[in-house]
Design a protein around this motif. Structure first.
Motif, PDB file in Angstrom:
ATOM      1  N   HIS A  96       5.620   5.658   3.321  1.00 20.03           N
ATOM      2  CA  HIS A  96       4.893   6.930   3.082  1.00 20.03           C
ATOM      3  C   HIS A  96       3.303   6.780   3.590  1.00 20.03           C
ATOM      4  O   HIS A  96       2.973   7.674   4.140  1.00 20.03           O
ATOM      5  N   LEU A  97       2.866   5.452   3.176  1.00 20.87           N
ATOM      6  CA  LEU A  97       1.394   5.525   3.792  1.00 20.87           C
ATOM      7  C   LEU A  97       1.243   4.571   5.094  1.00 20.87           C
ATOM      8  O   LEU A  97       2.153   3.330   4.880  1.00 20.87           O
TER       9      LEU A  97
ATOM     10  N   VAL B  26      -2.609  13.641   3.796  1.00 23.26           N
ATOM     11  CA  VAL B  26      -1.672  14.093   4.279  1.00 23.26           C
ATOM     12  C   VAL B  26      -1.816  14.501   5.991  1.00 23.26           C
ATOM     13  O   VAL B  26      -2.889  14.974   6.419  1.00 23.26           O
ATOM     14  N   ARG B  27      -0.942  13.982   6.840  1.00 26.92           N
ATOM     15  CA  ARG B  27      -0.907  14.393   8.340  1.00 26.92           C
ATOM     16  C   ARG B  27      -0.397  15.698   8.596  1.00 26.92           C
ATOM     17  O   ARG B  27       0.686  15.838   8.148  1.00 26.92           O
ATOM     18  N   LEU B  28      -1.233  16.481   8.981  1.00 25.72           N
ATOM     19  CA  LEU B  28      -1.059  18.012   9.222  1.00 25.72           C
ATOM     20  C   LEU B  28      -0.140  17.965  10.593  1.00 25.72           C
ATOM     21  O   LEU B  28       0.042  17.152  11.272  1.00 25.72           O
TER      22      LEU B  28
ATOM     23  N   ILE C 132       3.749  10.091   6.067  1.00 29.60           N
ATOM     24  CA  ILE C 132       3.345  11.421   5.318  1.00 29.60           C
ATOM     25  C   ILE C 132       1.931  11.343   5.452  1.00 29.60           C
ATOM     26  O   ILE C 132       1.292  12.266   5.469  1.00 29.60           O
ATOM     27  N   VAL C 133       1.241  10.208   4.954  1.00 23.27           N
ATOM     28  CA  VAL C 133      -0.163  10.132   4.911  1.00 23.27           C
ATOM     29  C   VAL C 133      -0.809   8.890   5.650  1.00 23.27           C
ATOM     30  O   VAL C 133      -0.156   7.936   6.116  1.00 23.27           O
ATOM     31  N   ASP C 134      -1.968   9.151   5.784  1.00 22.56           N
ATOM     32  CA  ASP C 134      -2.701   7.939   6.936  1.00 22.56           C
ATOM     33  C   ASP C 134      -3.254   6.887   5.666  1.00 22.56           C
ATOM     34  O   ASP C 134      -2.865   6.977   4.579  1.00 22.56           O
TER      35      ASP C 134
ATOM     36  N   GLU D 175       0.708  -1.278   0.100  1.00 22.80           N
ATOM     37  CA  GLU D 175       0.066   0.034   0.103  1.00 22.80           C
ATOM     38  C   GLU D 175       0.894   1.312  -0.010  1.00 22.80           C
ATOM     39  O   GLU D 175       0.626   2.223  -0.756  1.00 22.80           O
ATOM     40  N   SER D 176       2.020   1.244   0.740  1.00 19.60           N
ATOM     41  CA  SER D 176       2.821   2.198   0.840  1.00 19.60           C
ATOM     42  C   SER D 176       3.387   2.594  -0.663  1.00 19.60           C
ATOM     43  O   SER D 176       3.653   3.577  -1.055  1.00 19.60           O
TER      44      SER D 176
END
Length: 663
Positions: free
Chosen positions: A458-459, A493-495, A486-488, A402-403
């Protein structure tokens, strides 16, 4: 698998390509070569069902009985991997549609859409016939569903796929507004009001919705897995023999999430071919073997296909050098394989794979290739006692399909940053330090490992990130590389600053990415160099280990180390050159108390230990051009010689020692 003690040696046998008089000759040669497992009926559909509903098993009966009489076990294919011409002629709707909306014609292989109900109906009817006829045959010790599912047809964009995708999304999100939130459809006026408005992500005039792309990858993997389950269910009504299919854990196949597939397999099997488009094909082979072992949960696994020599599908199809086939084979064994099989037995005289190597080459048996087959067979016989042991590793490397899908999407900070390349770089550094790594999924139990490597993840979901946090807080050691966290799970994107999910763990915050242009390099204050990537990073609780000496961010931290709970987490915010990454990994491994089993080297020497039932075996594989020496005591199985403290391994050779304590 019943009747296969030791480490089995097998092959694909496409007997349909040869006249019956060749079959008897082939079986004699198989016995000479020590072949004890043969896969048949992999591409047999048009032979056993030449017309709809009309079955002819005479040839398959004869071949299976011939193998059985000669003590050779059968890995029986369901025959559904490619439809016969009559099916695609009568039902062209089964043909796959690619992302630009065009239909791909038959004439190659896998000319079918995974979501086609017509294909499924005909395929299961064939499986029912094959399973009913051979389900109790004493020669059949393994069932092989289809072949390399998704190699060519994993992503299909026709209307049947669109309907199946919508059903999959409804099950996943239940409510259309939940999908809108997950996909961020407020962007570019993409909000959906009804499930019927959603289609597969066909090619568009601009970049497509990245969350939709990731979900379509998930759906496509699940759709093919559902096809596997359907065939396997038919088989299990008629047989007690194990059922599997051949994975493709390799650098050029990325469309199936095998972490979700592996629990469905009675035997985890993989196909692997050296890829000379890569910088280090041998290192990638080792990585693929370790990942396959991870899919098997650490248990022994099966190499369903490899090549004796050259393949036919790369731009330059290189023949294997003397001894290379044995080294490649024993690298798989060292890393957990208890069965080695080849594509194929006899080199084809016709068809698209006529220049693909085989155990019996076009030139016949008076060849170096055949003599190397006999050598491999004798070596595996000498290593029979290694079977059922398992590989020992103190380090885990996290890997996620997935990443991979998310990190390599269309619109990203740098097209030069590729997920698998960063995974290979981290793995290569550990391997060159003489350390064996298990490759495991995010969310796996990490408690038994001294160190965990997290390259470019990344994910990552909240739960997966929490597991890594808990591991380090409990006293573990982790190395995390850039573009991670970086992303869920919805690709959001994780702020609050990068690296998102790992900010607290790593004790850093990055405000902005600063990717580098192709060919640009930056120097580090410690003397190393890096490429591809930098980021505007500041430490919160971490200590700076090294910083940039030049480039866009002079003085900014490039490598950090953070104490987190009772453990330690390193962050690598750039793409270090391989010597620099190896030095960092060396420091982290030493701090974690990991003791290398092999020597530090350029990757030309691999040392792996397998253990079980009080026994321990050390594999020493010398890919280099000079002999090496390795400190060990015991009995060397390949030559039968005693080893009293120091093992000499000639250039290009493999030695396997049953360890004994020093007197």
């Amino acid at each position: 698998m019943r009747g296969l003690p030791g480490i089995s040696l097998g092959c694909d046998y496409n007997f349909e390509q040869w006249p019956p008089e060749v079959w008897a000759e082939d079986v004699v040669l198989m016995r000479e070569a020590g072949i004890d497992l043969v896969a048949v009926n992999i591409f047999g559909w048009s032979s056993i069902e030449p017309r709809p509903g009309e079955y002819d098993f005479a040839a398959l009966d004869r071949v299976i009985d011939l193998l059985h009489r000669n003590g050779i076990r059968v890995n029986l294919g369901t025959g559904t991997s490619s439809p016969p011409p009559w099916l695609t002629t009568r039902h062209p709707e089964v043909l796959p549609v690619v992302a630009d909306g065009t239909t791909r014609a038959p004439g190659g292989r896998q000319a079918w859409c995974p979501s086609s109900p017509v294909f499924r109906e005909h395929a299961l009817a064939l499986v029912e016939q094959v399973a009913r006829r051979y389900g109790g045959h004493p020669a059949v010790v393994l069932w092989h569903v289809s072949n390399e599912l998704g190699c060519h047809n994993a992503l299909c964009y026709d209307e049947a796929s669109a309907e199946a995708f919508r059903r999959w999304l409804e099950r996943r999100y239940r409510d259309i507004e939940a999908l809108n939130e997950a996909w961020g459809t407020a962007f570019w006026s993409q909000r959906y009001d009804d499930w019927s408005e959603i289609g597969p992500p066909r090619l568009a005039l601009s970049a497509r919705n990245p969350a939709q792309l990731v979900d379509f990858q998930r759906f496509s993997s699940d759709e093919l897995l559902d096809h596997y389950r359907a065939e396997a269910a038919v088989l299990r009504r008629h047989t007690s023999a194990p059922v599997t299919t051949n994975f493709m854990v390799t650098a050029h196949i990325r469309n199936l999430d095998y972490w979700s597939w592996a629990p469905e397999m009675d035997v985890v099997a993989n196909d692997h071919y050296l890829d000379h488009r890569l910088g280090d094909p041998t290192a990638e082979l080792s990585f693929a073997a370790d990942l396959t072992r991870g899919l098997a949960g650490g248990a022994p696994w099966m190499l369903m296909e490899q090549s004796a020599g050259a393949v036919n599908w790369q731009p330059h199809n290189l023949a294997k050098l003397p001894g290379q086939m044995l080294r490649n084979s024993l690298t798989h064994v060292a890393r957990g394989a208890d069965s080695l099989c080849f594509f194929q037995w006899r080199a084809s005289a016709r068809g698209a794979e006529k220049f693909h190597s085989a155990l019996v080459p076009h030139a016949g048996t008076d060849t170096r290739a055949w003599r190397e087959v006999l050598d491999l067979s004798a070596t595996l016989a000498a290593l029979a006692e290694v079977a059922d042991t398992t590989v020992q590793a103190d380090v885990a490397l996290l890997f996620s399909w997935e990443s991979w899908w998310s990190a390599d999407t269309e619109a990203r900070p740098s097209q030069d940053v590729r997920y698998l390349e960063q995974v290979h770089a981290a793995y290569g550094a550990v391997r060159e330090l003489g350390v064996t790594a298990d490759v495991v999924a995010p969310g796996a139990d990490l408690s038994r490992y001294r160190m965990v490597v997290v390259p470019c993840l990344h994910l990552v979901t909240d739960e997966e990130a929490a597991g890594i946090d808990a591991y380090v807080a409990g006293g573990g050691h982790a190395v995390v590389t850039f573009y991670s966290g970086i992303v869920d799970g919805t690709d959001r994107v994780r702020l609050g600053g990068y690296p998102g999910a790992f900010r607290d763990l790593l004790g850093v915050v990055a405000e902005e990415f600063h990717p580098l242009l192709p060919g640009d390099r930056v120097r580090l204050c410690g003397g190393g160099t890096a490429t591809l990537w930098t980021e505007l990073l500041r430490t919160t609780t971490a200590k700076t280990i090294d910083a940039y000496a030049d480039g866009p961010l002079p003085g900014v931290p490039a490598i950090t180390r953070n104490t987190y709970g009772d453990g330690t987490a390193w962050y690598v915010a750039t793409a270090l050159d391989q010597p620099g990454l190896r030095e960092l990994m060396d420091a982290a491994l030493r701090e974690a108390g990991v003791r290398p089993i092999g020597p530090r080297n350029d990757g030309s020497v691999e040392v792996v230990r397998r253990t079980g039932d009080g026994r321990a075996y050390v594999f020493v594989i010398n890919h280099g051009t000079h002999h090496i020496e390795y400190a060990v005591t015991g009995r060397e199985l390949v030559t039968g010689a005693a080893v009293n403290g120091l093992l000499r391994v000639p250039a290009g050779a493999v030695r396997v020692v049953r360890e004994e304590p020093n007197p």
